[in-house]
Enzyme design. Structure first.
Site, PDB file in Angstrom:
ATOM      1  N   ASP A  42       0.889  -1.559  -0.325  1.00 57.92           N
ATOM      2  CA  ASP A  42      -0.120   0.111   0.014  1.00 57.92           C
ATOM      3  C   ASP A  42       0.998   1.609  -0.296  1.00 57.92           C
ATOM      4  OD1 ASP A  42      -1.990   1.864   0.660  1.00 57.92           O
ATOM      5  OD2 ASP A  42      -2.974   0.774   1.107  1.00 57.92           O
ATOM      6  N   SER A  83      -7.452   4.177  -0.511  1.00 61.39           N
ATOM      7  CA  SER A  83      -7.375   2.671  -0.964  1.00 61.39           C
ATOM      8  C   SER A  83      -8.230   1.654  -0.965  1.00 61.39           C
ATOM      9  CB  SER A  83      -6.257   2.168   0.224  1.00 61.39           C
ATOM     10  OG  SER A  83      -5.429   2.596   1.055  1.00 61.39           O
ATOM     11  N   THR A 136      -8.420  -2.322   1.875  1.00 58.80           N
ATOM     12  CA  THR A 136      -7.769  -2.888   0.914  1.00 58.80           C
ATOM     13  C   THR A 136      -7.846  -4.264   1.541  1.00 58.80           C
ATOM     14  OG1 THR A 136      -6.061  -1.787   0.710  1.00 58.80           O
ATOM     15  CG2 THR A 136      -5.580  -3.835  -0.077  1.00 58.80           C
ATOM     16  N   GLU A 253      -1.273  -7.898   1.899  1.00 55.74           N
ATOM     17  CA  GLU A 253      -0.627  -6.485   1.939  1.00 55.74           C
ATOM     18  C   GLU A 253      -0.016  -6.352   3.113  1.00 55.74           C
ATOM     19  OE1 GLU A 253      -3.130  -1.936   2.087  1.00 55.74           O
ATOM     20  OE2 GLU A 253      -3.575  -3.705   3.196  1.00 55.74           O
ATOM     21  N   ASP A 258       1.961   2.218   3.234  1.00 56.02           N
ATOM     22  CA  ASP A 258       1.395   3.796   3.453  1.00 56.02           C
ATOM     23  C   ASP A 258       1.502   5.280   4.970  1.00 56.02           C
ATOM     24  OD1 ASP A 258      -1.126   5.164   1.971  1.00 56.02           O
ATOM     25  OD2 ASP A 258      -1.555   4.419   3.933  1.00 56.02           O
ATOM     26  N   HIS A 262       1.953   8.408   4.781  1.00 57.61           N
ATOM     27  CA  HIS A 262       1.370   9.548   5.450  1.00 57.61           C
ATOM     28  C   HIS A 262       1.650  10.332   6.553  1.00 57.61           C
ATOM     29  CE1 HIS A 262      -2.069   8.870   3.202  1.00 57.61           C
ATOM     30  NE2 HIS A 262      -2.192   7.292   3.942  1.00 57.61           N
ATOM     31  N   ASP A 300      -1.609  -0.032  -4.930  1.00 60.88           N
ATOM     32  CA  ASP A 300      -2.710   1.006  -5.426  1.00 60.88           C
ATOM     33  C   ASP A 300      -3.065   2.275  -5.516  1.00 60.88           C
ATOM     34  OD1 ASP A 300      -2.346   1.329  -3.017  1.00 60.88           O
ATOM     35  OD2 ASP A 300      -4.260   0.403  -1.351  1.00 60.88           O
ATOM     36  N   HIS A 301      -2.012   3.027  -4.935  1.00 64.36           N
ATOM     37  CA  HIS A 301      -1.296   4.754  -4.939  1.00 64.36           C
ATOM     38  C   HIS A 301       0.061   4.123  -4.210  1.00 64.36           C
ATOM     39  CE1 HIS A 301      -2.639   4.637  -0.842  1.00 64.36           C
ATOM     40  NE2 HIS A 301      -3.309   5.043  -1.180  1.00 64.36           N
TER      41      HIS A 301
END
Length: 364
Positions: A42, A83, A136, A253, A258, A262, A300-301
């Site tokens: 992620d 997500s 996710t 995952e 991720d 952040h 996912d990004h």
């Protein structure tokens, strides 16, 4: 702990794990797979993957792939996806709005690949370092109009048919405000539930499903002592799902890459990514030996607008930096190995991941 010491720290944590560093060959690329393992790091873009190469004491397992593509990640509602909509694109093949869990833009439930394969007799599993009810993993078995509805998402797993799941999120299953004990409910439906530890050497019964909820919320950071959870859960998940002669689908995952993005915390991000990289090695080793397993590794990004920049103009010194505390709109890579891997070359929408997987398993 500084970035330079992360590699040494991680090396100590993975002693005993055998990772093959040989390049993956391109044999059996044209036949269809029996199994699919979809791995999602992620928030991971190319800079994150590059970090796994620069800061890992072992050769990066990303280097073992020969088949690579790129996906566009925008959602139906926003240029920059979250997500939930990103994972729903993978699981259902539909673009939807940010925050949607397994539903279309009208909040109507859309069948997921996991549900489709369950009905066809495949074994299925989901593993995450977040809560198992997080955006996710949830998008593969649940249908809720908003990702924060984790109590409702937890209820969705009961009738999902998923054979194996592992992650955090215990508080959404027991000691709930509504008084429902979903752990007991799952046990009544044939699950063996574990709430304290995961033993990778556990003897697994063919007639049982397995659930591991090892933290009240998300799992600890790797730097805070999560240890080999993701590696061990993946090993055990493959062991369980491969008992099914029809085939299996497993989603793994690395959730907290991720979270490091952040937080604009490069040490957090890099340690999570290298942990995930180690699991890629295990999965590729299994797929290489098995010969019937397609491995897809993507994201996912991208999160954080992460960059490996030079420090004060010194081109021999890398200084990780961020441009945002949110997500970015950059394309993210797709790595594939095994039967059907060639389908994942090129540039395409994130929804195509679902279409390609479904096509490859259609006649299995």
């Amino acid at each position: 702990m500084n970035i330079q010491s992360i590699s040494k720290y991680l090396s100590l944590c993975v002693i005993g794990m055998t990772i093959s560093c040989a390049s993956v060959s391109s044999t059996a690329q044209n036949k269809k797979p029996k199994n699919i393992i979809l791995m999602i790091a992620d928030g991971t873009g190319l800079s994150q993957i590059s970090a796994s190469q620069y800061y890992n004491t072992q050769p990066s397992n990303y280097d073992r792939f020969k088949t690579i593509g790129l996906i566009k990640t925008s959602s139906a509602s926003d240029l920059i996806t979250d997500s939930a909509s990103g994972a729903t694109a993978f699981s259902t093949g539909l673009k939807t709005y940010n925050g949607a869990i397994g539903v279309n833009t009208d909040t109507i439930a859309a069948p997921t690949i996991l549900e489709d394969l369950e009905k066809r007799g495949f074994a299925t599993g989901v593993i995450a370092t977040s809560t198992i009810t997080h955006a996710t993993p949830a998008s593969f078995y649940a249908h809720q109009k908003f990702r924060k509805m984790e109590l409702e998402i937890a209820e969705d797993i009961i009738n999902s048919g998923v054979d194996f799941f592992a992650g955090g999120g215990r508080k959404y299953f027991e000691n709930r405000e509504d008084g429902n004990n979903l752990v007991a409910t799952l046990e009544s439906k044939g699950y063996e539930m574990y709430l304290d530890r995961l033993n990778p050497m556990l003897s697994l019964k063919k007639d049982k499903n397995y659930g591991f909820l090892l933290a009240d919320s998300g799992m600890p950071k790797f730097l805070d002592g999560r240890g080999s959870f993701l590696y061990d859960a993946t090993k055990l998940g493959i062991k369980k799902l491969s008992q099914n002669k029809k085939g299996f689908f497993l989603m793994v995952e690395g959730s907290q890459v991720d979270w490091g993005g952040h937080n604009n915390d490069s040490e957090y991000l890099i340690s999570e990514l290298i942990d995930f990289d180690t699991v890629i090695g295990q999965v590729l080793d299994y797929a290489e030996k098995d010969g019937n397993t397609l491995v897809i590794v993507t994201a996912d990004h991208e999160t954080g607008g992460f960059t490996l920049a030079s420090k004060a103009g010194d081109y021999n010194t890398i200084e990780p930096s961020f441009s945002t505390g949110g997500h970015s709109a950059t394309m993210v890579p797709v790595f594939a190995y095994g039967p059907g891997a060639s389908e994942f070359m090129g540039i395409y929408e994130n929804t195509a991941i679902h279409a390609k997987m479904k096509k490859l398993l259609k006649q299995q």
